[in-house]
Design a protein around this motif. Structure first.
Motif, short mmCIF file in Angstrom:
data_model
loop_
_atom_site.label_atom_id
_atom_site.label_comp_id
_atom_site.label_asym_id
_atom_site.label_seq_id
_atom_site.Cartn_x
_atom_site.Cartn_y
_atom_site.Cartn_z
N VAL A 14 29.22 10.01 -11.32
CA VAL A 14 28.64 10.93 -12.56
C VAL A 14 27.17 11.21 -12.13
CG1 VAL A 14 27.92 11.25 -14.81
CG2 VAL A 14 30.09 10.11 -14.32
N CYS A 15 26.60 12.55 -12.05
CA CYS A 15 25.55 12.85 -11.74
C CYS A 15 24.79 12.86 -13.29
CB CYS A 15 25.41 14.28 -11.09
SG CYS A 15 23.66 15.05 -11.03
N ASN A 16 23.77 12.70 -13.47
CA ASN A 16 22.83 12.58 -14.49
C ASN A 16 21.29 12.59 -14.35
OD1 ASN A 16 22.15 12.31 -17.28
ND2 ASN A 16 22.84 10.24 -17.54
N SER A 17 20.96 13.67 -13.80
CA SER A 17 19.70 13.91 -13.07
C SER A 17 18.61 14.32 -14.05
CB SER A 17 19.81 15.01 -11.98
OG SER A 17 20.66 14.34 -11.09
N HIS A 18 18.61 13.98 -15.14
CA HIS A 18 17.54 14.06 -16.30
C HIS A 18 17.38 15.63 -16.59
CE1 HIS A 18 13.27 13.22 -18.04
NE2 HIS A 18 14.22 13.82 -19.04
N CYS A 19 18.66 16.24 -16.59
CA CYS A 19 18.53 17.66 -16.87
C CYS A 19 19.58 17.66 -18.11
CB CYS A 19 19.44 18.34 -15.68
SG CYS A 19 21.13 17.53 -15.56
N GLY A 20 19.98 16.75 -18.80
CA GLY A 20 20.84 16.84 -19.86
C GLY A 20 22.06 16.94 -19.37
N GLY A 21 22.53 17.22 -18.51
CA GLY A 21 23.91 17.12 -17.84
C GLY A 21 24.47 15.86 -17.51
N ILE A 22 25.80 15.73 -17.54
CA ILE A 22 26.44 14.26 -17.13
C ILE A 22 27.49 14.85 -16.46
CG2 ILE A 22 26.01 12.08 -17.91
CD1 ILE A 22 26.85 12.86 -20.77
N CYS A 23 27.37 15.02 -15.20
CA CYS A 23 28.61 15.90 -14.33
C CYS A 23 29.33 15.00 -13.59
CB CYS A 23 27.98 17.09 -13.80
SG CYS A 23 27.04 18.19 -14.91
N ASP A 24 30.67 15.15 -13.62
CA ASP A 24 31.50 14.25 -12.77
C ASP A 24 31.67 14.95 -11.27
OD1 ASP A 24 33.00 12.33 -14.49
OD2 ASP A 24 33.30 14.11 -15.82
N PHE A 25 31.32 13.85 -10.55
CA PHE A 25 31.31 14.41 -9.16
C PHE A 25 32.33 13.88 -8.25
CE2 PHE A 25 26.71 14.79 -7.49
CZ PHE A 25 26.40 15.73 -8.38
N LYS A 26 32.92 14.40 -7.59
CA LYS A 26 34.14 14.14 -6.51
C LYS A 26 33.27 13.96 -5.17
CE LYS A 26 38.14 16.01 -6.40
NZ LYS A 26 39.32 16.37 -7.17
N GLU A 68 20.73 24.12 -19.74
CA GLU A 68 21.90 23.29 -20.10
C GLU A 68 23.14 23.56 -19.04
OE1 GLU A 68 22.84 22.73 -24.00
OE2 GLU A 68 20.84 23.19 -24.72
N MET A 69 22.90 23.41 -17.87
CA MET A 69 23.75 23.72 -16.86
C MET A 69 25.18 22.87 -16.72
SD MET A 69 21.84 24.67 -13.50
CE MET A 69 21.37 26.87 -13.56
N GLY A 70 24.99 21.83 -16.99
CA GLY A 70 26.18 20.83 -17.14
C GLY A 70 27.05 20.77 -18.18
N SER A 71 26.88 21.66 -19.26
CA SER A 71 27.31 21.69 -20.55
C SER A 71 28.29 22.87 -20.77
CB SER A 71 26.46 21.54 -21.63
OG SER A 71 25.99 22.91 -22.02
N GLY A 123 32.01 21.12 -14.44
CA GLY A 123 30.57 20.59 -15.05
C GLY A 123 30.09 20.27 -13.88
N MET A 124 29.29 21.24 -13.29
CA MET A 124 28.36 20.86 -12.25
C MET A 124 27.41 21.85 -11.92
SD MET A 124 29.61 18.98 -8.64
CE MET A 124 28.70 19.05 -7.30
N CYS A 125 26.27 21.62 -11.40
CA CYS A 125 25.36 23.09 -11.20
C CYS A 125 24.95 22.94 -9.82
CB CYS A 125 24.10 22.85 -12.17
SG CYS A 125 22.88 21.72 -11.50
N LEU A 126 24.17 23.96 -9.56
CA LEU A 126 23.61 24.17 -8.04
C LEU A 126 22.94 22.81 -7.71
CD1 LEU A 126 20.35 26.39 -8.06
CD2 LEU A 126 21.22 25.40 -10.02
N ARG A 127 22.29 22.13 -8.44
CA ARG A 127 21.77 21.17 -8.08
C ARG A 127 22.61 19.97 -7.63
NH1 ARG A 127 18.80 22.58 -12.88
NH2 ARG A 127 20.23 21.17 -13.91
N GLY A 128 23.63 19.80 -8.58
CA GLY A 128 24.77 18.64 -7.87
C GLY A 128 25.24 19.21 -6.79
N HIS A 129 25.61 20.42 -6.60
CA HIS A 129 26.30 20.76 -5.12
C HIS A 129 25.32 20.74 -4.00
CE1 HIS A 129 30.02 22.44 -6.63
NE2 HIS A 129 29.52 23.09 -7.85
N GLN A 175 12.48 17.01 -10.10
CA GLN A 175 13.64 16.60 -8.70
C GLN A 175 14.14 17.90 -8.03
OE1 GLN A 175 16.31 13.17 -10.01
NE2 GLN A 175 15.66 13.94 -12.10
N PHE A 176 14.50 17.76 -6.96
CA PHE A 176 15.05 18.66 -6.05
C PHE A 176 14.26 19.73 -5.51
CE2 PHE A 176 18.20 17.18 -9.42
CZ PHE A 176 19.39 16.77 -8.51
N ASP A 177 12.71 19.57 -5.84
CA ASP A 177 11.95 20.92 -5.36
C ASP A 177 11.94 20.89 -3.96
OD1 ASP A 177 10.31 22.87 -5.83
OD2 ASP A 177 8.61 21.64 -5.53
#
Ligand code: SF4
Ligand code: SF4
Ligand code: SF4
Lengths: 200, 720
Positions: free
Chosen positions: B16-28, B192-195, B50-56, B616-618
């Protein structure tokens, strides 16, 4: 059978998830090549504005110009699903040829930064269809703005609208994409278009 | 064999990604030969990924050539970025030695530790550090949510508790029922990308809801969802909302029944709104010159919001991150309340989800033991956060520079920042640079050589969450997500010599001779926690559980009156002119009426950027090519300054200067410029920042209610 895409332009919020998902899935580095890009159209003037987003990839045309012009027969249209693929080992390279780039009106052929780069482009995730998955742009869109499938099914489900804000259908090519175009976009003047990642 | 296995020999790890973005997105996570080859989204219940560009792009983060893979010690001056590789043993010896020296010389209160929400899972997070430092005799902790203290304050004084610390609190069905949705400074398409919020908004729009955006910018959410954009001047939201309250009360559109049954202090609020308290009626005409919004527009919106039921007011933490930002949140709550649009079930007791505690010896911070509460304490924040021994995040540079002489609780000598780019993310970077230079020792535990890490004496390399194990608790604050505990499996071994946060704390515990600190591996601790959770589950089903409140829809408000307080007893007791009992519009410092506006006539805001989660991710190429860092300026302001698209400009005020390309656009109101927050501060030899870090220009000061006022700053923009 022809596979293609459906895009609901009223849903797309320009989040870029599809773009990065595509780069990760197909291992495309940052740089000039991107199998899918996002076009952002700004219309009107402050404070009466409208902004429309449009993901753009290869449209796997029914009569693909790229296939006709390729002297090396590197580009092929698959019989079974109409996906237009490229064999990079056969491609002559951008510097030595580049005919597809000239021919495609949708800027779909992509070339990396290397010398005489070989063509690459959206293959509608051929590998994913084989695993019974839709293309990665479709499955990564958080607002479900995209769909993919056989064109007759897409037409039956979503209608037969062939144009959208920022997209012109060139009938002789018959691009395999249908739309729900951005509402209320007609009344305002186009002010600027951005495309990300920027090409070239 | 299923399709996934036929695909290849890859191992698939879920986490689960949880990058202080408010999302808590499942990762495979697809792993081949010990290497991550790609990351795939996992569909939620509704089919939405539930995943955003940063997660990808996370794979690029893990394998970034900039990853810190060895401990480093500083060899050049602070900030120079000159470091030499050292062994873990030397690094830990140095850190432990400095900690002991500073403790002996100045006491534990002189030691600051700030922990970010980099990947706030359970084991590798704040409790690990807290427990270690308390075992060491205590430390000074910060108080104040950087993102949302204004909201926490407003909810605390109005409802006695907070219904949200992450996402907006509306449940999916609220969007589907709503006839009107007002996005007030709220841009979920970016923040709120992950929501599922954006999908909910898209569906609401398709069902016929009218969506209005009130915002200085024509955001991507406005572009995708709204049919009306009302540009508003930063820092004046409370005035616009008061004008709406005026129309509602004046035209008798309020929900009498709801007010009678659930509120306290409506009459006092009404006196202020109608002008009986201070002689100024808060009419739309009064608000027009303040907010830049036409009186009729505000009056129409007020009528529509009061009549079109249900109507959803989507307020956001953004406008609250300004001077007196808490007043915006209080006014949003007041508008929801007087129109009866407030969903009280938000404040119903929630079934308790934290059915276990991570296995750290818990202890209160000895440094906070004797300290009284701070003057602006609100009960809902709890005694520790309310302790006057803490330092507000927004003013930590001041605290370091001024210490006891400046009225702060201690003189600060030691700073440990774990996975946090504080230098970059808090007000007035140039002042923070001075503060960092004054300290005796700085320890930074990080993944990258951030602007902050460059000031460290020792940098310890931390692995990413894909290189360690953890457990994610169910979090019902995030409306529709995460109902169960999730084991976060390790996808790959830590890169280089990097270690997990927990492993670093464990190693330091040994060096510092702290006993009782857990020494098992994270895998082992996760196993123990899982066993504890299932034992609790079993107890529950067998009917002899620990006391847990049954889920109920009856609200439980912890205000003095037990009701929604439109006039707050808690605020009144603070007896401070800038914390009024009723929500008020208080003109901010650095408003357009400030004399400073002669030299610096533009209001700077620093909104979130899609390609970053804060700072993050910059540094990731896949993301950088999607959004160039630039300052957005309206075409009229640009023209007046001879600025055209992509011109290099200087954005400056008395606090500093940033050089960055201009983005000339219609999508921002004249008089306002926007520089997306989180870009890494990159100063030249003259201290001019070329990275585009907005906090070079913001102030290091706290709003009376504790909000970080990062959207309150005047600047000038000129062509270079
Ligand atoms: S979009 Fe361009 S590249 Fe794709 S099939 Fe059509 S002509 Fe060929
Ligand atoms: S993922 Fe969906 S919403 Fe995001 S840019 Fe792509 S099509 Fe648009
Ligand atoms: S929203 Fe993006 S960065 Fe945040 S947890 Fe989800 S995938 Fe990760």
């Amino acid at each position: 059978m022809q596979l293609g895409l459906y895009i609901d332009q009223n849903r797309c919020m320009g989040c870029f998830a599809c773009i990065v998902a595509c780069k990760d899935w197909h291992d495309v580095p940052a740089g000039p090549a991107s199998w899918i890009r996002l076009k952002i159209m700004e219309k009107g003037a402050y404070p009466d504005l409208l902004v429309a987003f449009l993901p753009t990839a290869c449209w796997h045309c029914e009569s693909p110009e790229c296939v006709s012009v390729c002297p090396a027969e590197a580009i092929a249209k698959r019989d079974e699903d109409g996906i237009v693929t490229v064999d990079r080992d056969v491609c002559l390279g951008r510097d030595d040829c580049g005919a597809c780039l000239e021919a495609c009106p949708y800027d779909a052929p992509q070339f990396g930064a290397e010398e005489n780069a070989k063509m690459q482009k959206c293959d509608l995730c051929v590998d994913r269809w084989a695993q019974a998955k839709k293309p990665v742009c479709v499955s990564s869109c958080p607002v479900q703005a995209l769909d993919a499938g056989p064109m007759d099914e897409l037409r039956a489900k979503y209608g037969d609208v062939r144009e959208a804000e920022g997209f012109t259908c060139l009938a002789p090519l018959a691009p395999s994409v249908r739309f729900k175009p951005k509402e209320n976009a007609a009344s305002l003047d186009l002010r600027r278009i951005d495309v990300f990642p920027r090409s070239g | 064999m299923n399709a996934e296995q036929t695909a290849s020999e890859d191992k698939i790890v879920t986490t689960v990604c949880n990058s202080h973005c408010g999302g808590i997105c499942d990762f495979k996570v697809h792993v081949r030969d010990g290497k991550i080859i790609r990351i795939e989204a996992v569909p939620e219940e509704d089919g939405r990924p539930g995943m955003c560009l940063r997660g990808h792009a996370y794979r690029q983060r893990v394998y970034s050539p900039d990853r810190l893979l060895h401990p480093l010690k500083r060899t050049g001056p602070r900030g120079s970025g000159e470091f030499a590789r050292i062994s873990w043993d030397e690094a830990l010896e140095t850190v432990a030695g400095e900690m002991q020296r500073i403790k002996a010389a100045y006491g534990n209160a002189s030691m600051l530790h700030f922990c970010s929400m980099c990947d706030p899972h359970v084991l590798h997070h704040v409790l690990a550090f807290h427990s270690l430092l308390c075992g060491f005799g205590g430390y000074t902790a910060p108080w104040g949510y950087i993102s949302c203290e204004g909201n926490a304050f407003a909810e605390g004084v109005t409802f006695g508790k907070s219904s949200r610390i992450g996402y907006t609190p509306h449940k999916p069905d609220e969007y589907q029922e709503a006839r009107l949705i007002v996005m007030w400074g709220w841009n979920p398409a970016t923040t709120e990308m992950g929501s599922g919020v954006s999908l909910s908004l898209a569906r609401a729009r398709e069902k016929g809801a009218r969506i209005v955006a009130v915002d200085p910018r024509y955001t991507d959410s406005a572009a995708a969802f709204a049919s009306q954009w009302i540009p508003i001047r930063p820092g004046t939201d409370a005035a616009a909302m008061l004008a709406m309250a005026y129309v509602i009360i004046d035209e008798n559109l309020q929900d009498r029944h709801f007010i009678d049954e659930h509120t306290h202090g409506f009459d006092k609020f009404k006196e202020y709104v109608l002008g009986r308290e201070d002689g100024v009626a808060k009419t739309p005409r009064w608000a027009e010159p303040i907010t830049g919004v036409q009186a009729e527009t505000l009056a129409d919106l007020a009528r529509e919001y009061a009549r079109e039921k249900p109507a959803l007011l989507g307020s956001s933490f953004g406008p609250g991150r300004s001077a007196y930002g808490e007043q915006y949140h209080r006014m949003a709550a007041a508008l929801e309340t007087i129109t009866g649009n407030l969903r009280l079930d938000r404040y119903a007791p929630k079934p308790k989800d934290f059915r276990f505690l991570p296995p750290f010896p818990f202890q209160p911070n000895p440094v906070e033991k004797e300290a009284p509460l701070r003057w602006n304490a609100i009960p809902s924040r709890g005694p520790s956060v309310n302790s006057s021994a803490r330092v507000n995040v927004s003013s930590f540079a001041n605290a370091i520079l001024e210490g006891k002489a400046g009225g702060y609780p201690a003189d600060y000598k030691f700073l440990w920042l774990s996975n946090t780019n504080y230098l970059n993310q808090l007000g007035n970077i140039n002042k923070a640079v001075k503060a960092f230079k004054k300290l005796e020792f700085i320890l930074v535990t990080e993944q990258f050589m951030t602007a902050t890490a460059k000031f460290a004496d020792i940098v310890l390399p931390v692995c990413t969450f894909l290189e360690r194990c953890d457990l994610m608790p169910p979090l019902n604050v995030f409306s529709s997500k995460r109902r169960n505990f999730t084991v976060l499996s390790k996808a790959i071994e830590p890169l280089g010599e990097s270690r997990s946060q927990l492993a670093i704390c464990q190693a330091l515990a040994v060096k510092l001779g702290i006993s009782g600190y857990p020494d098992q591996s994270d895998e082992e601790l996760v196993r123990q926690m899982v066993a504890m959770v299932s034992a609790n589950e079993k107890l529950k089903t067998e009917g002899t559980p620990k006391k847990e409140p049954a889920a109920s829809t009856k609200p439980q408000l912890r205000t003095p009156s037990g009701k929604i307080e439109l006039s707050s007893g808690i605020a009144e007791k603070m007896n401070h002119p800038d914390i009024p009992a009723v929500p008020k519009y208080i003109e901010t410092w650095e408003s357009l009426n400030d004399p400073l506006a002669a030299a610096y006539p533009l209001q700077l805001i620093s909104p979130h950027f899609k390609r970053r989660a804060h700072s993050q991710f910059d540094n990731l190429p896949w993301l950088r090519e999607l959004q160039p860092q630039a300052v957005s300026i309206n075409s009229r302001d640009a023209e007046a300054r001879g600025i055209t698209e992509e011109d290099m400009v200087r954005v400056f005020n008395d606090r500093g200067e940033v050089r960055i390309p201009a983005r000339v656009t219609e999508r921002i109101m004249p008089g306002v410029v926007a520089l997306p927050q989180g870009a890494w501060y990159t100063p030249d030899e003259n201290g001019i920042d070329h990275g585009g870090s907005a906090n070079v220009l913001t102030r290091s000061i706290t709003s009376p209610g504790g909000a970080l006022p990062s959207h309150t700053a005047l600047v000038q923009v000129e062509r270079v």
